[in-house]
Scaffold this active site. Structure first.
Site, short mmCIF file in Angstrom:
data_model
loop_
_atom_site.label_atom_id
_atom_site.label_comp_id
_atom_site.label_asym_id
_atom_site.label_seq_id
_atom_site.Cartn_x
_atom_site.Cartn_y
_atom_site.Cartn_z
N SER A 5 26.41 71.64 58.13
CA SER A 5 26.70 72.07 56.76
C SER A 5 27.09 73.54 56.77
O SER A 5 26.69 74.30 57.66
CB SER A 5 25.46 71.87 55.88
OG SER A 5 25.60 72.52 54.64
N TYR A 14 16.30 73.04 53.99
CA TYR A 14 17.55 72.39 54.38
C TYR A 14 18.40 73.33 55.24
O TYR A 14 18.92 72.95 56.30
CB TYR A 14 18.32 71.99 53.12
CG TYR A 14 19.63 71.29 53.37
CD1 TYR A 14 19.67 69.97 53.77
CD2 TYR A 14 20.84 71.97 53.18
CE1 TYR A 14 20.87 69.31 53.98
CE2 TYR A 14 22.06 71.33 53.40
CZ TYR A 14 22.07 70.00 53.79
OH TYR A 14 23.26 69.37 54.00
#
Length: 702
Positions: A579, A592
């Site tokens: 990501s 995350y």
């Protein structure tokens, strides 16, 4: 009992009288219908095997007069899936006129080019070598099939005598000869010399049957095959045990699968020394009966009889000289032992080529085996793609059936090696190979995609499949998985439930992949979840979940896959979907973002470690993929919207506006990035990060 009600034991009676009424007097449509139902039964003919035809009266576009046209399956087609576009339509009168220019056996091949001068339908598929064999027989509907039962008789030492006695003179016998114009003339003469016959047996090859209507032709074919099949059944084990009886005991089914899954990557790597191959494994009862028998050593080296069989399977298989319960834990020793067996086979094949080649023969082809038999375990087959390897496996089972039948009623007779070579390296076959469409970039690759049932994972799997790969997807949601797998056919995709936090699940899923396709080449770690919370609201359970799924999951899948990639010794690709958050610090994202950063650095570490094995490890960093992405379902979207002080509905535009290119990112964009790494153009790139985010300056790697 009327023939339409007749019960067939050895073949499927599938004719639907209502369908026949629906098609009316459209003889071409009836030909296609007959072909498709015949081709659906592998006991009647295998994929791509055999041919069917019909003859109709049409209006000649030039003379406006009626003329007879033959419609026949075109070159390279399959009767089971035949459509009108796969037919060749040719003038019967012109085909018969070719007899006037035929110069004899020495000039057989030149006749094929002349078929094009006989074409009536300008949309015709290229006419096949079988064209004159159908044209010269004076019947409206004709089937040329390769049923195992008929070939067993045709490939037996006493085949001609058995044919005469079994069918009471109703089936004529034409000795073996390579398909072409000359044998078409012999078929014509056989009908002239034997008025009233219902078919012809071609020695070592197959069966011709016919009828005045599509239905009569269909019934005739089924009745002849049924009679031959019953004759074989009545003789199995009558004079001696089938294949001489059992010599080797099979392992239990689960043990066979375990052994096969362990050895398959090594076999695949060795079978791919010339070009990468995709595999098929089967432990079908018919295979086990043959490979466990006393006659294996006698029959396997003889090779197959029917040309369709050995063109798909090579002239003979490789039989592994390894006990079924062999300890496969020492991979290096096993690989060394197998390399010796493969080298012997390669030397045999090259010698076969050198001993039988002609001055104008094409160069020697891949000398690796297509069929590999392991007594007590099963059969492996290797080819350029899954369909071809599966079909090769099916064809060898056909060959086993033929040998079983021939040995039961007489003695199996294989095709002479020179005849086999002349067909395998036939210039017309070479021309057909050269006409094959260019392979897709990933046509010989197998991709394993975690989280592949939806969103980014499904888009990646779909793109890899579209580029030719076999895809095996995993997911934790059964409904999503079932729906995703249903979008592929049996040769392009499969899948299983898998939790990336369970090593047992991972090993089972990779085992299923190996047994389905033969190994793994591309691993895409896409399984994930997202939790967006500030640190004071992030629980230890949520932290552990993110670390387990994203970090441990990537580690565990990669570790298990690397063992397979190393066993294959053909390199490979690991693509990790991380990501933008791995590089950019954002609010309310500690769990995350940390996990994603760990994924990225793990990728760099693995790239450094696995480079000597030619295993490339690269990263694709998406950002704000809202369309179709599972992580945007539920709390994550709400969490990100809250972090930026906007509504959920405003997120796509918000993320687009903050990028340099002002672009919304789609799942297809991420799939394209994965393909960029694995498609072949970046084969010397590893340890890279490819951002697909529309341009976020803070995420620039350098």
């Amino acid at each position: 009992m009327s023939v339409s009600e007749k019960s067939f034991k050895h073949v499927n009676y599938l004719w639907d009288k209502e369908k026949e009424k629906e098609l009316g007097d459209d003889q071409v449509a009836l030909l296609l219908y007959r072909s498709n139902i015949l081709g659906s039964d592998l006991r009647i003919t295998n994929y791509g095997g055999g041919n069917t035809s019909c003859k109709t009266m049409e209006i000649d576009p030039l003379t406006k007069e009626k003329t007879e046209v033959m419609w026949i399956k075109g070159s390279g087609g399959d009767i089971g899936t035949l459509k009108r576009s796969g037919l060749a339509g040719l003038y019967q009168e012109k085909l018969h006129s070719l007899k006037n220019v035929y110069r004899g056996l020495e000039f057989e091949d030149e006749m094929v080019g002349l078929f094009n001068h006989c074409i009536y339908d300008l949309d015709s598929k290229a006419p096949s070598i079988d064209t004159p064999l159908h044209a010269f027989l004076p019947f409206k509907h004709i089937d040329h099939l390769h049923p195992d039962a008929a070939i067993a008789i045709a490939a037996s030492k006493d085949g001609e005598k058995i044919t005469q006695e079994l069918f009471e003179g109703q089936i004529a016998w034409v000795p073996w000869q390579r398909p072409g114009f000359d044998i078409a003339l012999k078929l014509e003469k056989a009908v002239q010399d034997n008025p009233g016959i219902r078919g012809i047996m071609l020695g070592g090859h197959g069966l011709f049957t016919w009828g005045d209507t599509a239905y009569e032709c269909y019934i005739n074919s089924l009745e002849v095959i049924e009679k031959a099949s019953q004759y074989l059944e009545d003789n199995y084990g009558k004079s001696r045990p089938v294949f001489g009886g059992q010599r080797v005991q099979s392992l239990e089914a689960d043990q066979r699968q375990d052994q096969a899954a362990k050895i398959a990557p090594i076999l695949r790597g060795l079978a791919s020394s010339y070009n990468r191959m995709v595999g098929t494994f089967t432990d079908d009862a018919r295979v086990l009966e043959f490979i466990n028998s006393h006659d294996l050593d006698k029959l396997a080296p003889l090779g197959t009889s029917c040309p369709d069989h050995f063109l798909r399977t090579k002239i003979r298989p490789l039989v592994l000289d390894i006990p079924a319960d062999y300890d496969l834990s020492d991979g290096a020793a096993l690989k060394e032992k197998l390399e010796v067996e493969f080298q012997k086979y390669r030397e045999y094949y090259v010698n076969y080529y050198e001993d039988h080649k002609h001055p104008n023969s094409p160069g020697v082809r891949d000398s690796n085996p297509v069929i590999i038999l392991w007594p007590g375990i099963g059969m492996f087959s290797y080819a350029k793609d899954k369909q071809t390897s599966r079909v090769a496996s099916e064809f060898y089972i056909n060959a086993i059936n033929v040998m079983k039948g021939a040995e039961a009623i007489s003695e199996y007779v294989a095709l002479p090696l020179q005849e086999a070579f002349d067909i395998e390296y036939w210039l017309l076959e070479e021309a057909k190979l050269q006409r094959m469409p260019k392979e897709k970039p990933l046509s010989r690759k197998i991709a394993f995609v975690t989280g592949g049932a939806g969103g980014i994972g499904k888009a990646i799997a779909d793109r890899l499949a579209a580029e030719g790969a076999c895809v095996f997807i995993t997911d934790i949601n059964k409904d999503n998985l079932d729906a995703a797998v249903a979008t592929y056919n049996r040769d392009t995709g499969a899948g299983t439930l898998m939790d990336v936090t369970s090593m047992a699940d991972i090993e089972r899923a990779l085992k299923e992949t190996i047994l389905k396709f033969g190994g793994v080449d591309v691993v895409v770690n896409c399984a994930g979840l997202a939790i967006s919370k500030p640190i004071d609201q992030t629980s230890e359970k949520e932290w552990d979940l993110l670390q387990d799924v994203l970090v441990k999951g990537q580690f565990a899948v990669s570790k298990a896959a690397v063992a397979i990639l190393r066993a294959q010794n053909k390199g490979g690709d690991i693509i990790n979907i991380a990501s933008k958050n791995a590089l950019v610090s954002g609010p309310n994202n500690v769990g995350y973002g940390t996990a994603k950063a760990a994924q990225v650095h793990m990728s760099r570490l693995l790239a450094a470690e696995l480079g000597p094995d030619k295993i490339r490890v690269n990263v694709v960093n998406p950002d704000a993929v809202i369309e179709g992405s599972k992580i945007w379902e539920g709390a994550w979207a709400a969490g990100r919207a809250k972090a930026y002080g906007i509504s959920i509905e405003e997120l796509p535009a918000f993320y687009a506006k903050r990028t340099i290119m002002n672009e919304i990112i789609s799942t297809a964009d991420i799939a394209s990035a994965v393909f960029a790494f694995v498609g072949g153009d970046l084969s010397k790139s590893t340890g890279n990060i490819l951002n697909v985010d529309g341009g976020v300056a803070a995420a620039f790697v350098r």
